[in-house]
Design an enzyme around this catalytic site. Structure first.
Site, PDB file in Angstrom:
ATOM      1  N   GLY A  43      35.976  47.348  42.549  1.00 40.92           N
ATOM      2  CA  GLY A  43      35.452  45.985  42.431  1.00 40.92           C
ATOM      3  C   GLY A  43      34.122  45.722  43.104  1.00 40.92           C
ATOM      4  N   GLU A  98      32.912  44.465  50.058  1.00 43.75           N
ATOM      5  CA  GLU A  98      34.078  44.250  49.195  1.00 43.75           C
ATOM      6  C   GLU A  98      33.789  43.127  48.207  1.00 43.75           C
ATOM      7  OE1 GLU A  98      36.769  45.053  47.789  1.00 43.75           O
ATOM      8  OE2 GLU A  98      38.466  44.817  49.150  1.00 43.75           O
ATOM      9  N   ASP A  99      34.460  43.147  47.065  1.00 41.91           N
ATOM     10  CA  ASP A  99      34.255  42.100  46.056  1.00 41.91           C
ATOM     11  C   ASP A  99      34.807  40.742  46.498  1.00 41.91           C
ATOM     12  OD1 ASP A  99      36.893  42.968  45.924  1.00 41.91           O
ATOM     13  OD2 ASP A  99      36.873  43.421  43.785  1.00 41.91           O
ATOM     14  N   ASP A 102      41.225  38.146  49.471  1.00 39.51           N
ATOM     15  CA  ASP A 102      42.291  37.293  48.962  1.00 39.51           C
ATOM     16  C   ASP A 102      43.301  37.115  50.093  1.00 39.51           C
ATOM     17  OD1 ASP A 102      43.859  35.955  47.127  1.00 39.51           O
ATOM     18  OD2 ASP A 102      44.644  37.749  46.190  1.00 39.51           O
ATOM     19  N   LYS A 130      38.712  33.800  49.032  1.00 37.64           N
ATOM     20  CA  LYS A 130      39.774  32.865  48.612  1.00 37.64           C
ATOM     21  C   LYS A 130      40.613  32.544  49.840  1.00 37.64           C
ATOM     22  CE  LYS A 130      41.321  34.497  44.255  1.00 37.64           C
ATOM     23  NZ  LYS A 130      42.457  35.077  43.513  1.00 37.64           N
ATOM     24  N   PHE A 151      42.523  33.073  39.468  1.00 40.20           N
ATOM     25  CA  PHE A 151      42.284  34.497  39.224  1.00 40.20           C
ATOM     26  C   PHE A 151      40.962  34.646  38.489  1.00 40.20           C
ATOM     27  CE2 PHE A 151      42.511  38.677  37.399  1.00 40.20           C
ATOM     28  CZ  PHE A 151      43.083  39.406  38.427  1.00 40.20           C
ATOM     29  N   VAL A 152      40.028  35.336  39.138  1.00 38.74           N
ATOM     30  CA  VAL A 152      38.687  35.446  38.554  1.00 38.74           C
ATOM     31  C   VAL A 152      38.386  36.863  38.073  1.00 38.74           C
ATOM     32  CG1 VAL A 152      37.651  33.480  39.770  1.00 38.74           C
ATOM     33  CG2 VAL A 152      37.703  35.708  40.897  1.00 38.74           C
ATOM     34  N   ASP A 158      38.095  42.879  37.814  1.00 38.02           N
ATOM     35  CA  ASP A 158      38.728  43.201  36.537  1.00 38.02           C
ATOM     36  C   ASP A 158      39.997  42.410  36.272  1.00 38.02           C
ATOM     37  OD1 ASP A 158      40.348  44.538  38.537  1.00 38.02           O
ATOM     38  OD2 ASP A 158      41.257  45.646  36.881  1.00 38.02           O
ATOM     39  N   ARG A 164      34.907  43.835  34.144  1.00 38.47           N
ATOM     40  CA  ARG A 164      34.078  43.979  35.358  1.00 38.47           C
ATOM     41  C   ARG A 164      32.609  43.745  35.026  1.00 38.47           C
ATOM     42  NH1 ARG A 164      37.342  46.447  39.280  1.00 38.47           N
ATOM     43  NH2 ARG A 164      38.882  47.909  38.474  1.00 38.47           N
TER      44      ARG A 164
HETATM   45  P1  5GP Z   1      43.676  41.384  49.400  1.00 38.05           P
HETATM   46  O1  5GP Z   1      44.281  42.513  50.146  1.00 38.05           O
HETATM   47  O2  5GP Z   1      42.606  40.652  50.151  1.00 38.05           O
HETATM   48  O3  5GP Z   1      44.725  40.448  48.880  1.00 38.05           O
HETATM   49  O4  5GP Z   1      43.128  42.073  48.109  1.00 38.05           O
HETATM   50  C1  5GP Z   1      41.843  42.061  47.709  1.00 38.05           C
HETATM   51  C2  5GP Z   1      41.762  42.750  46.367  1.00 38.05           C
HETATM   52  O5  5GP Z   1      42.614  42.113  45.408  1.00 38.05           O
HETATM   53  C3  5GP Z   1      40.367  42.634  45.852  1.00 38.05           C
HETATM   54  O6  5GP Z   1      39.574  43.714  46.247  1.00 38.05           O
HETATM   55  C4  5GP Z   1      40.591  42.589  44.349  1.00 38.05           C
HETATM   56  O7  5GP Z   1      40.599  43.897  43.838  1.00 38.05           O
HETATM   57  C5  5GP Z   1      41.958  41.971  44.177  1.00 38.05           C
HETATM   58  N1  5GP Z   1      41.842  40.537  43.856  1.00 38.05           N
HETATM   59  C6  5GP Z   1      42.134  39.480  44.645  1.00 38.05           C
HETATM   60  N2  5GP Z   1      41.885  38.311  44.032  1.00 38.05           N
HETATM   61  C7  5GP Z   1      41.426  38.635  42.798  1.00 38.05           C
HETATM   62  C8  5GP Z   1      40.988  37.855  41.673  1.00 38.05           C
HETATM   63  O8  5GP Z   1      40.942  36.612  41.647  1.00 38.05           O
HETATM   64  N3  5GP Z   1      40.567  38.559  40.591  1.00 38.05           N
HETATM   65  C9  5GP Z   1      40.584  39.922  40.541  1.00 38.05           C
HETATM   66  N4  5GP Z   1      40.143  40.493  39.434  1.00 38.05           N
HETATM   67  N5  5GP Z   1      40.993  40.681  41.576  1.00 38.05           N
HETATM   68  C10 5GP Z   1      41.404  40.046  42.694  1.00 38.05           C
END
Ligand code: 5GP
Length: 179
Positions: A43, A98-99, A102, A130, A151-152, A158, A164
């Site tokens: 991502g 990082e993208d 969450d 987020k 969810f984006v 992706d 992507r």
């Molecule tokens: P975390 O461990 O912070 O929950 O996970 C982060 C990862 O979850 C991000 O790197 C991404 O790959 C995925 N992710 C979280 N939210 C989204 C979203 O809204 N859209 C997409 N496509 N991936 C997300």
């Protein structure tokens, strides 16, 4: 890709502005230091490609690829390293790119892992945040744009491996992932 996109949440112009600002801050903060930037695949690749070109100091670049165990739509926080960094980070400053943050579980795990390798510091730069879904406390020094709990896709993010390459950050239609 109108069939999957509910609406554009962040335009390319807004992303460019944000990236420019983050690039300037990073360049200022690490001036004269040894910095290793680690992009989180997959991502983070588009954000890193943009960000790297807005950083005006010499940096080492590398990538790490991680995957969450279990259900791919939910983060378990236990990450499996699919591709590790090749660079020795001992005695250097590390910036993870990082993208999106969450729950924060993935980054939390990654920071702890990299800290065991003797870096001078480990900081995080994320394009999107987020905050409403946070489960783990993570210090994000370079935070991009805050988004609601949607969810984006696009700008590196992706859905089932696709989209992507959409230049903007878009909200995915609910019927796509709820069917
Ligand atoms: P975390 O461990 O912070 O929950 O996970 C982060 C990862 O979850 C991000 O790197 C991404 O790959 C995925 N992710 C979280 N939210 C989204 C979203 O809204 N859209 C997409 N496509 N991936 C997300």
């Amino acid at each position: 890709m109108d069939d999957v996109v509910e609406r554009v949440l962040i335009t390319k112009a807004e992303l460019d502005r944000q990236v420019e600002e983050l690039g300037s801050r990073i360049s200022r903060d690490y001036e004269g230091e040894e910095l290793v930037i680690i992009g989180v695949l997959k991502g983070g690749f588009i954000f890193l490609a943009d960000l790297a070109r807005k950083i005006s100091i010499p940096v080492d670049l590398d990538f790490i690829s991680v995957s969450s165990y279990g259900d791919s739509s939910k983060s378990s926080g236990v990450v499996k390293i699919i591709k590790d960094v090749d660079i020795n980070i001992s005695g250097k400053h590390v910036l993870i790119v990082e993208d999106i943050i969450d729950t924060g579980l993935t980054l939390n795990h990654l920071v702890e892992l990299l800290k065991t390798r003797g870096p001078l510091s480990v900081e995080i730069c994320a394009a999107l945040d987020k905050p409403s879904r946070r489960k783990a406390e993570v210090q994000v020094k370079y935070k991009g744009i805050e988004i609601p709990d949607e969810f984006v896709i696009g700008y590196g993010l992706d859905y089932a491996g696709k989209y992507r390459n959409i230049p903007e950050v878009c909200i995915l239609k609910k019927e796509i992932y709820q069917k």
